[in-house]
Design a protein around this motif. Sequence first.
Motif, mmCIF file in Angstrom:
data_model
loop_
_atom_site.group_PDB
_atom_site.id
_atom_site.type_symbol
_atom_site.label_atom_id
_atom_site.label_comp_id
_atom_site.label_asym_id
_atom_site.label_seq_id
_atom_site.Cartn_x
_atom_site.Cartn_y
_atom_site.Cartn_z
ATOM 1 N N ILE A 214 -28.949 30.695 -30.080
ATOM 2 C CA ILE A 214 -30.446 31.465 -28.951
ATOM 3 C C ILE A 214 -32.061 30.945 -30.291
ATOM 4 O O ILE A 214 -32.662 29.966 -28.812
ATOM 5 N N GLN A 215 -31.959 31.175 -31.349
ATOM 6 C CA GLN A 215 -32.847 30.485 -31.893
ATOM 7 C C GLN A 215 -33.219 28.549 -31.502
ATOM 8 O O GLN A 215 -34.096 27.884 -31.497
ATOM 9 N N SER A 216 -31.713 28.431 -31.842
ATOM 10 C CA SER A 216 -31.761 26.788 -31.776
ATOM 11 C C SER A 216 -31.869 25.786 -30.448
ATOM 12 O O SER A 216 -32.294 24.992 -29.920
ATOM 13 N N MET A 217 -31.187 27.341 -29.033
ATOM 14 C CA MET A 217 -31.622 26.545 -28.251
ATOM 15 C C MET A 217 -33.743 26.125 -27.663
ATOM 16 O O MET A 217 -33.359 25.214 -26.929
ATOM 17 N N ALA A 218 -33.882 26.444 -28.123
ATOM 18 C CA ALA A 218 -35.411 26.894 -28.487
ATOM 19 C C ALA A 218 -35.619 25.701 -28.253
ATOM 20 O O ALA A 218 -36.909 24.745 -28.245
ATOM 21 N N ARG A 219 -35.221 25.086 -29.875
ATOM 22 C CA ARG A 219 -35.514 23.253 -29.610
ATOM 23 C C ARG A 219 -34.993 22.160 -28.948
ATOM 24 O O ARG A 219 -34.650 21.383 -29.497
ATOM 25 N N VAL A 220 -34.214 22.433 -28.712
ATOM 26 C CA VAL A 220 -33.108 21.063 -27.422
ATOM 27 C C VAL A 220 -33.674 21.428 -26.059
ATOM 28 O O VAL A 220 -33.337 22.363 -24.943
ATOM 29 N N ASP A 221 -34.042 20.947 -25.778
ATOM 30 C CA ASP A 221 -34.562 20.407 -24.066
ATOM 31 C C ASP A 221 -33.642 19.722 -23.523
ATOM 32 O O ASP A 221 -33.834 18.526 -22.784
ATOM 33 N N LYS A 222 -32.743 20.311 -23.204
ATOM 34 C CA LYS A 222 -31.823 19.383 -22.554
ATOM 35 C C LYS A 222 -30.535 20.980 -21.475
ATOM 36 O O LYS A 222 -30.997 21.933 -21.254
ATOM 37 N N PRO A 223 -30.186 19.821 -20.524
ATOM 38 C CA PRO A 223 -29.770 21.545 -19.909
ATOM 39 C C PRO A 223 -28.707 22.096 -20.655
ATOM 40 O O PRO A 223 -27.702 21.215 -20.941
ATOM 41 N N ILE A 224 -28.906 23.189 -20.391
ATOM 42 C CA ILE A 224 -27.475 24.341 -20.947
ATOM 43 C C ILE A 224 -26.536 25.453 -19.859
ATOM 44 O O ILE A 224 -27.874 25.988 -19.935
ATOM 45 N N PHE A 225 -25.145 24.792 -20.365
ATOM 46 C CA PHE A 225 -24.764 25.930 -19.755
ATOM 47 C C PHE A 225 -24.394 27.341 -20.826
ATOM 48 O O PHE A 225 -22.867 26.580 -21.048
ATOM 49 N N VAL A 226 -24.385 27.930 -20.399
ATOM 50 C CA VAL A 226 -23.901 29.261 -21.355
ATOM 51 C C VAL A 226 -22.970 29.811 -20.333
ATOM 52 O O VAL A 226 -23.346 30.683 -19.193
ATOM 53 N N GLY A 227 -21.728 30.110 -20.339
ATOM 54 C CA GLY A 227 -20.245 30.614 -19.743
ATOM 55 C C GLY A 227 -19.747 31.771 -20.893
ATOM 56 O O GLY A 227 -19.502 31.998 -22.126
#
Length: 281
Positions: A214-227
Amino acid sequence: MNNYQSIFSEGFDLKYCVKGQGKPILVVGSSVYYPRLFSENLYKHFQFIFLDHRGFVEPPRALKQEDYTLDKIVDDIETARQLLKLEDFIILGHSGHAFMALAYAEKYPQNVQKVILLNSAPTNSQERQQQSFSFFNETASAERTKQFEHDIAFLENDINNDPDRRFVHMCIRMGAHSFYDYTFDAAYMWDGVYTNMEVIDYLWGVAFAERNLIQSMARVDKPIFVGLGRYDYLVAPVSLWESIDHSYKNVKKIIFEKSGHNPMFEEPNTFDSELINWVNE
């Protein structure tokens, strides 16, 4: 029969196989195991490239810890991307491999169009693993619990007889934690899958315990699919992801209600529909 080819990185023979046609989706993990999980239908829509990492291949020499850091895995993915001439591709990581996929997207964002993270907890710390076990003990049905107790009783003997495949034996005997159908026997899925326990122990036990998706996702400005799977007790509960809400405009979070750890296998129609729609948005 899958057609395997090799990419060599620092002596490691990383196999890959390609299935399907269309927009490329690079799946990090075992090139033997992962093609068994996805439906033939998806291969009509996308080109899946299943790539080994160092934990799933025989070591070329006696290894040191610096041979299998997360950074090394990420750079292997980049080596593969260059050799395969992939640009603007989708990267997919399932379970522990979600950490690899997101770490790649963080380091090489210019190459990645979208990121797919399936069936992972935000961290693999000991505290979180214990939390998942507690959740199982508190919420699993009596039948599921009984099945788990029956299966796990064989684990010690499995490992004593075949210690090099400890990871595989654990995955198989944890079926009641892993599948909506808690009686499902996944042993065949692991046929022919080589595991290097030195590498896997470090990545799952240390590298993934130190990171938080979740912390890393804040630094990735891309569409992300979490399944996620509602009955995925390996990384439970799904509420670990509750902070990912509608304020995260780039994240699509889907909970598959009749799945455990492998919704692409357990609910292929629903999974395929959700993934195809999201990729094509």
